[in-house]
Write an enzyme that holds these catalytic residues in place. Structure first.
Site, PDB file in Angstrom:
ATOM      1  N   ASN A   7       0.875  -1.177   0.000  1.00 19.30           N
ATOM      2  CA  ASN A   7       0.000   0.000   0.000  1.00 19.30           C
ATOM      3  C   ASN A   7       0.911   1.226   0.000  1.00 19.30           C
ATOM      4  OD1 ASN A   7      -1.784   2.081   0.451  1.00 19.30           O
ATOM      5  ND2 ASN A   7      -2.676   1.236   2.309  1.00 19.30           N
ATOM      6  N   ARG A  90      -2.671  -2.185  -3.254  1.00 22.85           N
ATOM      7  CA  ARG A  90      -3.846  -1.349  -3.041  1.00 22.85           C
ATOM      8  C   ARG A  90      -3.808  -0.239  -4.082  1.00 22.85           C
ATOM      9  NH1 ARG A  90      -5.065   3.503   1.137  1.00 22.85           N
ATOM     10  NH2 ARG A  90      -7.281   3.688   0.709  1.00 22.85           N
ATOM     11  N   HIS A 179     -12.715   3.029   0.218  1.00 33.78           N
ATOM     12  CA  HIS A 179     -12.707   2.007   1.286  1.00 33.78           C
ATOM     13  C   HIS A 179     -13.415   0.725   0.840  1.00 33.78           C
ATOM     14  CE1 HIS A 179     -12.645   5.707   4.143  1.00 33.78           C
ATOM     15  NE2 HIS A 179     -11.402   5.290   3.955  1.00 33.78           N
ATOM     16  N   GLY A 208     -12.692   5.827  10.754  1.00 36.58           N
ATOM     17  CA  GLY A 208     -11.310   6.018  11.181  1.00 36.58           C
ATOM     18  C   GLY A 208     -10.916   7.442  10.900  1.00 36.58           C
ATOM     19  N   GLY A 210     -10.131   8.433   8.044  1.00 34.02           N
ATOM     20  CA  GLY A 210     -11.015   8.561   6.893  1.00 34.02           C
ATOM     21  C   GLY A 210     -12.229   7.690   7.157  1.00 34.02           C
ATOM     22  N   ARG A 239     -10.880  15.914   7.265  1.00 38.09           N
ATOM     23  CA  ARG A 239     -11.734  16.254   6.127  1.00 38.09           C
ATOM     24  C   ARG A 239     -13.084  16.762   6.615  1.00 38.09           C
ATOM     25  NH1 ARG A 239     -10.375  10.667   3.655  1.00 38.09           N
ATOM     26  NH2 ARG A 239      -8.434  11.044   2.516  1.00 38.09           N
ATOM     27  N   LEU A 282      -9.591  11.121  17.433  1.00 36.17           N
ATOM     28  CA  LEU A 282     -10.819  11.162  18.238  1.00 36.17           C
ATOM     29  C   LEU A 282     -10.563  10.796  19.696  1.00 36.17           C
ATOM     30  CD1 LEU A 282     -13.920  11.637  18.026  1.00 36.17           C
ATOM     31  CD2 LEU A 282     -14.150   9.157  17.857  1.00 36.17           C
ATOM     32  N   GLY A 329     -10.771   2.022  13.067  1.00 28.22           N
ATOM     33  CA  GLY A 329     -10.254   2.361  14.390  1.00 28.22           C
ATOM     34  C   GLY A 329     -11.285   2.958  15.317  1.00 28.22           C
ATOM     35  N   ILE A 330     -12.114   3.865  14.807  1.00 27.79           N
ATOM     36  CA  ILE A 330     -13.177   4.467  15.623  1.00 27.79           C
ATOM     37  C   ILE A 330     -14.344   3.501  15.770  1.00 27.79           C
ATOM     38  CG2 ILE A 330     -14.899   6.312  15.692  1.00 27.79           C
ATOM     39  CD1 ILE A 330     -12.827   8.128  14.310  1.00 27.79           C
ATOM     40  N   GLU A 332     -14.488   0.316  15.717  1.00 28.76           N
ATOM     41  CA  GLU A 332     -14.210  -0.869  16.534  1.00 28.76           C
ATOM     42  C   GLU A 332     -13.943  -0.519  18.004  1.00 28.76           C
ATOM     43  OE1 GLU A 332     -11.044  -3.167  14.674  1.00 28.76           O
ATOM     44  OE2 GLU A 332     -11.840  -2.612  12.701  1.00 28.76           O
ATOM     45  N   ASN A 333     -13.487   0.711  18.273  1.00 28.88           N
ATOM     46  CA  ASN A 333     -13.007   1.025  19.619  1.00 28.88           C
ATOM     47  C   ASN A 333     -13.776   2.106  20.366  1.00 28.88           C
ATOM     48  OD1 ASN A 333     -10.596  -0.760  19.561  1.00 28.88           O
ATOM     49  ND2 ASN A 333      -9.969   0.575  17.887  1.00 28.88           N
ATOM     50  N   GLU A 383      -8.532  -5.469   5.312  1.00 33.67           N
ATOM     51  CA  GLU A 383      -8.358  -5.100   3.914  1.00 33.67           C
ATOM     52  C   GLU A 383      -7.194  -5.841   3.270  1.00 33.67           C
ATOM     53  OE1 GLU A 383      -9.229  -0.580   3.413  1.00 33.67           O
ATOM     54  OE2 GLU A 383      -8.647  -0.890   5.503  1.00 33.67           O
TER      55      GLU A 383
END
Length: 399
Positions: A7, A90, A179, A208, A210, A239, A282, A329-330, A332-333, A383
């Protein structure tokens, strides 16, 4: 089959060495600060790590460093690069030209170069990674796996913008989505958790730095939040997400900005960072909110509200929902974000269990109440496995 997954970003390069048949990862890591000084972080043998300072003036030296680390010294996991059977890349933007993963050849690279205006920050680095691997590992098959491919099943009324039609025919201006590998993986995992392959209505929230949401019917994407570029859709780390054209024009006039300067703000200085004034992470913003920072509170509420609006619209687009999935990341956590998104969705059949929601786990799980008409899943994305598996399939079919 041993697949080298790459990637390539503008100044970084993530990699993984995997056998997709047995889903075994032999090594993974990242090269950072390419073109500056160069740092290689290498993980191998499940719990071992290396951090190496290696000069990486270009991506070529970075890939050479990775291959050397994989085949020699303390981080060695294979005897030779000849053990690598294929390389999976990727690729961010495939436009309308690529609706599936494909074996890389001169035509593919030339087509990707023509698509650079749609992804000027990503496609050049992706192409460079492919060309370097062709040079360093001649004869090895390379496969491009596109972020946009999964979303190519969207109907025209979902992907078109209400601009003059010739803007689409002349310039390809439409919604493409991103994604895709994550949305594909998570929606398929959800179908298995539902134990149903047909008549499934799934919403995936990939959250996440993004973030994007997709509506998936029977395994096919029918809509997604990101558009021509990744800036459309949800509020993200830096963003802005959806912003009215009039607001953009007004800001440009008030601040005497060029369009490039305005887009730089929308991509790099907005979102969670722009609202909180604290961080694009976050976790730091949630901590600030707990300490009474009002702008951090506002950022958290805006993030959850934006996601919730898309979820509600996609329930309508799907004529109902069987599973709402959180990943990234966001996703899942961040239990609080999931709680805020699901609050008030009982009428749509989505009832969150607060105890299940607050239990941490690294495996896929259902966090809905037992009586919830629809399920709410937290599913860790993978991914890299999608890239490796697609590479295996494409190479096998080409032989």
């Amino acid at each position: 089959m041993l697949v080298f997954i790459l990637n390539a970003g503008s100044s970084s390069l993530k990699y993984q060495l995997m056998n997709p048949i047995i889903k075994k990862v032999f090594a993974s890591g990242i090269c950072e600060r390419i073109g500056i000084d160069g740092v290689l972080k290498h993980e191998y043998s499940e719990d071992k790590e290396l951090k190496l300072d290696i000069a990486m003036p270009t991506h070529k030296e970075a890939i050479e460093a990775v291959l050397s680390t994989l085949t020699s010294g303390e981080g060695k996991v294979i005897d030779s690069i000849n053990d690598i059977e294929a390389i999976g890349h990727r690729a961010v933007h495939g436009g309308e030209e690529f609706s599936a993963s494909i074996l890389v050849n001169d035509r593919v690279i030339e087509t990707m170069k023509k698509l650079i205006p749609l992804a000027p920050l990503h496609n050049p680095a992706n192409i460079l990674g492919m060309e370097i691997c062709q040079e360093l590992m001649p004869g090895k098959p390379n496969v491009a796996v596109f972020d946009t491919a999964f979303h190519q099943t969207m109907p025209d009324y979902a992907y078109m913008y209400a601009l003059p039609y010739d803007q689409y025919t002349k310039h390809g201006i439409r919604k493409y989505g991103f994604h895709g590998t994550s949305h594909f993986f998570v929606s398929n995992e959800a179908r298995q958790m539902l134990d149903r392959k047909h008549n499934t209505r799934i919403i995936v929230c990939h959250l996440g730095n993004g973030s994007s949401v997709s509506a998936v019917h029977d395994g096919k994407c029918i809509d997604t939040s990101m558009g021509l570029t990744p800036v459309q859709g949800l509020m993200m780390g830096t963003r802005s997400g959806d912003v009215g054209a009039g607001a953009l024009q007004y800001m440009m006039h008030q601040e005497n900005m060029t369009i490039e300067e305005a887009l730089d703000i929308m991509n790099k200085k907005s979102g969670i960072l722009g609202i909180s004034g604290k961080s694009s992470d976050l976790r730091e913003v949630l901590e600030g909110m707990q300490n009474g920072d009002e702008r951090c509170r506002l950022a958290v509420d805006m993030v959850a509200y934006n996601i919730k609006k898309y979820v509600g619209s996609y329930v309508a687009a799907l004529d109902g929902v069987d599973a709402l999935c959180f990943t990234g990341g966001i996703g899942e956590n961040a239990a609080l974000i999931r709680e805020k998104v699901c609050a008030g969705l009982d009428a749509m059949g989505l009832v969150l269990d607060p105890v299940k929601n607050n239990k941490r786990s690294k495996v896929a799980r259902d966090i809905a109440t037992n009586g919830s008409a629809s399920r709410i899943f937290v599913i860790p994305t993978n991914e890299e496995y999608v890239i490796a598996n697609d590479t295996f399939k494409v190479v096998t079919e080409s032989r």
